[in-house]
Every structure is written in C-alpha cells, then in structure tokens.
Design an enzyme around this catalytic site. Sequence first.
Site, PDB file in Angstrom:
ATOM      1  CG  PHE A  20     -34.994 -57.935   2.025  1.00 31.67           C
ATOM      2  CD1 PHE A  20     -35.198 -59.179   2.215  1.00 31.67           C
ATOM      3  CD2 PHE A  20     -34.868 -57.422   0.626  1.00 31.67           C
ATOM      4  CE1 PHE A  20     -35.508 -59.980   1.068  1.00 31.67           C
ATOM      5  CE2 PHE A  20     -34.915 -58.293  -0.399  1.00 31.67           C
ATOM      6  CZ  PHE A  20     -35.217 -59.447  -0.061  1.00 31.67           C
ATOM      7  CD  GLU A 176     -28.664 -61.560 -10.825  1.00 31.60           C
ATOM      8  OE1 GLU A 176     -28.377 -62.673 -10.002  1.00 31.60           O
ATOM      9  OE2 GLU A 176     -29.634 -60.889 -10.529  1.00 31.60           O
TER      10      GLU A 176
HETATM   11  C1  LIG Z   1     -32.477 -55.344  -9.111  1.00 29.53           C
HETATM   12  C2  LIG Z   1     -31.975 -55.666  -7.781  1.00 29.53           C
HETATM   13  C3  LIG Z   1     -31.377 -56.696  -7.537  1.00 29.53           C
HETATM   14  C4  LIG Z   1     -30.980 -57.281  -6.362  1.00 29.53           C
HETATM   15  N1  LIG Z   1     -30.229 -58.308  -5.998  1.00 29.53           N
HETATM   16  C5  LIG Z   1     -29.903 -58.694  -5.008  1.00 29.53           C
HETATM   17  C6  LIG Z   1     -29.312 -59.921  -4.815  1.00 29.53           C
HETATM   18  O1  LIG Z   1     -29.253 -60.949  -5.422  1.00 29.53           O
HETATM   19  N2  LIG Z   1     -28.846 -60.213  -3.394  1.00 29.53           N
HETATM   20  C7  LIG Z   1     -28.954 -59.372  -2.687  1.00 29.53           C
HETATM   21  O2  LIG Z   1     -28.624 -59.827  -1.345  1.00 29.53           O
HETATM   22  N3  LIG Z   1     -29.498 -58.099  -2.727  1.00 29.53           N
HETATM   23  C8  LIG Z   1     -29.770 -57.690  -3.865  1.00 29.53           C
HETATM   24  N4  LIG Z   1     -30.383 -56.451  -4.094  1.00 29.53           N
HETATM   25  C9  LIG Z   1     -30.079 -55.519  -2.852  1.00 29.53           C
HETATM   26  C10 LIG Z   1     -31.423 -55.800  -2.115  1.00 29.53           C
HETATM   27  O3  LIG Z   1     -32.664 -55.934  -2.700  1.00 29.53           O
HETATM   28  C11 LIG Z   1     -31.544 -54.431  -0.987  1.00 29.53           C
HETATM   29  O4  LIG Z   1     -29.986 -54.615  -0.423  1.00 29.53           O
HETATM   30  C12 LIG Z   1     -32.185 -54.674  -0.032  1.00 29.53           C
HETATM   31  O5  LIG Z   1     -33.635 -54.658  -0.782  1.00 29.53           O
HETATM   32  C13 LIG Z   1     -32.188 -53.665   0.999  1.00 29.53           C
HETATM   33  O6  LIG Z   1     -33.446 -53.454   1.908  1.00 29.53           O
HETATM   34  P1  LIG Z   1     -34.125 -52.203   2.776  1.00 29.53           P
HETATM   35  O7  LIG Z   1     -34.980 -52.826   3.605  1.00 29.53           O
HETATM   36  O8  LIG Z   1     -32.915 -51.526   3.300  1.00 29.53           O
HETATM   37  O9  LIG Z   1     -34.813 -51.581   1.515  1.00 29.53           O
HETATM   38  P2  LIG Z   1     -35.694 -52.094   0.342  1.00 29.53           P
HETATM   39  O10 LIG Z   1     -35.859 -53.562   0.231  1.00 29.53           O
HETATM   40  O11 LIG Z   1     -35.487 -51.106  -0.925  1.00 29.53           O
HETATM   41  O12 LIG Z   1     -37.219 -51.605   1.094  1.00 29.53           O
HETATM   42  C14 LIG Z   1     -37.437 -50.293   1.090  1.00 29.53           C
HETATM   43  C15 LIG Z   1     -38.967 -49.995   1.720  1.00 29.53           C
HETATM   44  O13 LIG Z   1     -39.013 -48.577   2.016  1.00 29.53           O
HETATM   45  C16 LIG Z   1     -40.412 -48.056   1.432  1.00 29.53           C
HETATM   46  N5  LIG Z   1     -40.012 -46.812   1.250  1.00 29.53           N
HETATM   47  C17 LIG Z   1     -39.226 -45.970   0.851  1.00 29.53           C
HETATM   48  N6  LIG Z   1     -39.422 -44.742   1.013  1.00 29.53           N
HETATM   49  C18 LIG Z   1     -40.410 -44.685   1.688  1.00 29.53           C
HETATM   50  C19 LIG Z   1     -40.991 -43.423   2.437  1.00 29.53           C
HETATM   51  N7  LIG Z   1     -40.784 -42.165   2.041  1.00 29.53           N
HETATM   52  N8  LIG Z   1     -42.207 -43.555   3.112  1.00 29.53           N
HETATM   53  C20 LIG Z   1     -42.854 -45.035   3.382  1.00 29.53           C
HETATM   54  N9  LIG Z   1     -42.089 -46.064   2.807  1.00 29.53           N
HETATM   55  C21 LIG Z   1     -41.164 -45.932   1.844  1.00 29.53           C
HETATM   56  C22 LIG Z   1     -40.251 -48.818   0.085  1.00 29.53           C
HETATM   57  O14 LIG Z   1     -41.738 -48.894  -0.551  1.00 29.53           O
HETATM   58  C23 LIG Z   1     -39.660 -50.208   0.461  1.00 29.53           C
HETATM   59  O15 LIG Z   1     -40.764 -51.131   0.591  1.00 29.53           O
HETATM   60  C24 LIG Z   1     -30.882 -56.215  -5.340  1.00 29.53           C
HETATM   61  C25 LIG Z   1     -31.523 -54.964  -5.478  1.00 29.53           C
HETATM   62  C26 LIG Z   1     -32.056 -54.564  -6.631  1.00 29.53           C
HETATM   63  C27 LIG Z   1     -32.679 -53.215  -6.923  1.00 29.53           C
END
Ligand SMILES: Cc1cc2nc3c(=O)[nH]c(=O)nc-3n(C[C@H](O)[C@H](O)[C@H](O)COP(=O)(O)OP(=O)(O)OC[C@H]3O[C@@H](n4cnc5c(N)ncnc54)[C@H](O)[C@@H]3O)c2cc1C
Length: 458
Positions: A20, A176
């Site tokens: 995200f 959930e």
């Molecule tokens: C099961 C579950 C249910 C959830 N339900 C909700 C909900 O209902 N409502 C809500 O608001 N939030 C929810 N969340 C939380 C939400 O999904 C996270 O807050 C959000 O995805 C965070 O976004 P981000 O971009 O920080 O990380 P992420 O979405 O986790 O993205 C991280 C990205 O970085 C990449 N990456 C990681 N390490 C490396 C590396 N070393 N090199 C290259 N790429 C890398 C990964 O492949 C991934 O694509 C939920 C999370 C989970 C796990």
Amino acid sequence: MANRANVRDLPHVVIIGGGFGGLYAARALKRAPVRLTLIDRRNHHLFQPLLYEVATAALDASDIAYPIRAVLRRQHNARVILATVTAIDTQGKKVILADGDIFYDYLIVATGATHSYFGHDDWAQHAPGLKSIEDALEIRRRVLLAYEAAEREPDPERRRAWLTFVVVGGGPTGVELAGALAEIARYAMAKDFRTIDPTQARIILLEGGERVLPSYVPTLSAKAQALLESLGVEVHTKTMVTAVDEYGVGMGDAYIVTRTVLWAAGVAASPLARSLGAPLDRAGRVKVQDDLTIPGHAEVFVVGDLAAAMSNGKPVPGVAPAAIQGGRHAAHCIRRALADQPYTPFHYRDKGSLATIGRAAAVADFGWLKLSGFLAWLAWMSVHLFFLVGFRNRVLVMLSWVWSYMTFQRGARLITGDPGQLLARPQTPLAQARDDTATASVPSPHDSHAHEATHRQA
Ligand SMILES: Cc1cc2nc3c(=O)[nH]c(=O)nc-3n(C[C@H](O)[C@H](O)[C@H](O)COP(=O)(O)OP(=O)(O)OC[C@H]3O[C@@H](n4cnc5c(N)ncnc54)[C@H](O)[C@@H]3O)c2cc1C
C-alpha cells in the site's frame, strides 16, 4: 517530450515495496519530474485485508493480488524491478540487491512487517501466520486437510484433535479467521462428509488481552465477541499462549489438543529497517521524524507498517489507510523539494476501522458512527471493494461474495500440494503427548467443567 539524455538527468526516486505504501507513493509521483524505480521481491501488489478469505477458501489467490507492472503500465516515468533488497547504504545513497546496487536521489522504504512469534520461532512450523499468498494457501490446505483426516480417523480422540481449530490472537485478523472457520464448519462443510459431523468442530480464539479487537471501543469488542459466540466460536480472553507444538497449544497449566493452530498474534517490522542505521522501536520499526524522513537523511522516507510514526501526539496504526497516506505524503514532500519548498509534517487521518465476523456481520467504528451487524458488513464490503486494485478483481470478488451469500458455499476449496506430509506427522498417542507437554485440557463449553478451566487460565 524529454529525450533519453534529459530523462537520465532527472532525480531518481527509488521505492522499495509495492504494497500500500510503496504503490500509492509511486502513483502520486506520476506527473512529477523524476525517474522512478519500484523494487519488490514479489511481482504482485497484495490486498492483505482479504487474505483471510483466501485462507478460508472463499476467494482465489489471484482475486486479491495484481501485478505491480500492470498497475504502473501507463505511468511512463516508472519502471518496476523484481528483486529482493538485502541492505540500504544511506551514506552511499544506494540500495543493495543480491546482484548489484541501485543509486537513488530520494528513497521511500515501504517493506511492511512480518510475523512475530515473540522469540519462539520454532512455533512457526506448527502455527502458520497470515501475511502472504503462500501463507494463505498453507492455512487453507491445513484447514481443509483437517476435515479430510477427521473423516478417515477411527479413534475418537484423534478425530476430535483434527476437528479442533485454534486461532491465537484476537485482533482483526484473528477475529476474521475465527469467524470464517466457524462459518465453514456450520455451512460450507456441513453436508459433505459421511463419518464426521463438521458442525461439531471446535473453533477456539485465544487472546492475551482483556478483550478481542483491543484497538476498538469496548462496546464494539463486546459486540464482536457476542457475534463470534453466536457462531459457536469459544473465545478465551486474558489467555497467554506459552507453548505450541505438534499436539496443540499450551497456556500455562492448560492445554488444548489440536492439529490446526493459526497464528494471528504479533507482527515485527521488515528486517531491512536495521540497515538504515536509524533508531528503532521494540517491534523493530523505524522511528521516523514528523515528515516521515529518518534523522540526518532528508532524502530517505520510511512509510507504512515499517514506520513508527506519530501524528497529533498519537502513534499511527499499522493499517492500510496509514500506509497509503504515508506513501502519498512522501511523494508530496519530494515534489515540494523539487520545487525548492520545505517538507510538511505528516498528519494521519483516521477514517475508521472495520472487521467482519463470519457471514453477513461486522463491526465498524467511524468515530462519529459505530455500527455492528449487517449494516457494518455492507460498509465493510464497500470499503474493501473500493480499495481493491484492479477492475477484474473487484468484479470477481463481488460475484464471489454474492454467490457465497446466496449458497452458503465457498468457491475455492482446493487442497494443493502433497497432503502426505501434514497427515503423516508423528502419531504419538495423544494421552502420552499431553502428559509430556502439559497437564489440564481446555474442555468445550458443553463439558461441565468449562467455567473452572476458563477461570484457571485467567
Ligand atoms: C492478514 C492481514 C489482514 C489485514 N487486514 C487489514 C484491514 O482489514 N484493514 C487495514 O487497514 N489493514 C489491514 N491489514 C494491515 C495492512 O495490510 C498493512 O497495514 C499494509 O499492508 C501496510 O502496507 P505497507 O506498504 O507498509 O506494507 P505491505 O503492504 O506489507 O507491502 C510491503 C511490500 O514490500 C515488499 N518487500 C518486503 N521486503 C522486501 C525486500 N527486502 N525487498 C523487496 N521487496 C520487499 C513485499 O513483497 C510487499 O509487497 C492487514 C494485514 C494482514 C497481514
């Protein structure tokens, strides 16, 4: 239009992570005069809030994932690289891949979080967590296999172990998952077996804190617990898990014999955080400044689950809207820097929280409005469809929901991989296993000593 030589002169923005935070940062830089490189170790953006639906066979994996390359197809200043970043060299302004380095002028790190077993990494093999497509498919495999194994199990005690499902962690994911497992037992599986009665399956939710959904207001936590219990889920709060092994889950003196434990209890920041050289909090998240940069490096932003950010004096939660807003904020600051303007502080706008509980029920907290039941579920569906990436995925998910709602069925009940490995786990007599590991079992509410056992755990 800029020619190739001019394009090479543009500032290079590197984004690590296409979740995200990273994806919304990239989109927000669409019209900025920059070269942009987004690096992810997966080729897809994953909509994690619906992972539990893949894990419980309601949706296909491809319904909630979308190729990052396709999302950015029309964004001509962006290129996508499939690679794992192993370290970041903030002094040299480069990110390090297994097979080379990429230099940046601005860096946005959005690599999210992973599971935490609170120092008990050996529990992971017995209690898979839910973070990736692979995790969801593994959980789906274990849950569906448990019913198949129970159908063939002549020993009543072993059969009971196969038909006992324990979810550890009463946050939104645990709630959930438990609701969906109860729904599978009650409806989707109910008539498909000849020896066992799937409606007799035990679904147990263990939460260490005072109440489920601790980040919600207490009234909604209570509603969520009541909704779970109405589905037959046994909810145990104030219950700390102290052991997880191939026979079940221990909680101090109490022990639940089960073949299926699912972990929804803890998260830890992506290990990449450590190579930034910035201060970290206890969960390993990067303590960012108020503009989401790290101290001493105005060109490095950390957003989403990886960031321990504060807004209006409060910690920013690890949820998708916070990651989206953080990604957009980093992009906004970079655009300002290119126009010789100072960065602005990040302000998180909390638009509310939603969690669904089984079939056609949810709890929703929008601050000014608190809902539970069917209306909350409609709100939950609309919000998730709105944020799901990809028109095809929105249509397929909506159709799957309508179909499930009308038929009580789940459309993705496939057991993939080799079932042998899981089914062939050690067959020590359960009584002996329990003697070896713990003493008192947690009875079902139908047993006369249920209250005593719950009291003991508390
Ligand atoms: C099961 C579950 C249910 C959830 N339900 C909700 C909900 O209902 N409502 C809500 O608001 N939030 C929810 N969340 C939380 C939400 O999904 C996270 O807050 C959000 O995805 C965070 O976004 P981000 O971009 O920080 O990380 P992420 O979405 O986790 O993205 C991280 C990205 O970085 C990449 N990456 C990681 N390490 C490396 C590396 N070393 N090199 C290259 N790429 C890398 C990964 O492949 C991934 O694509 C939920 C999370 C989970 C796990």
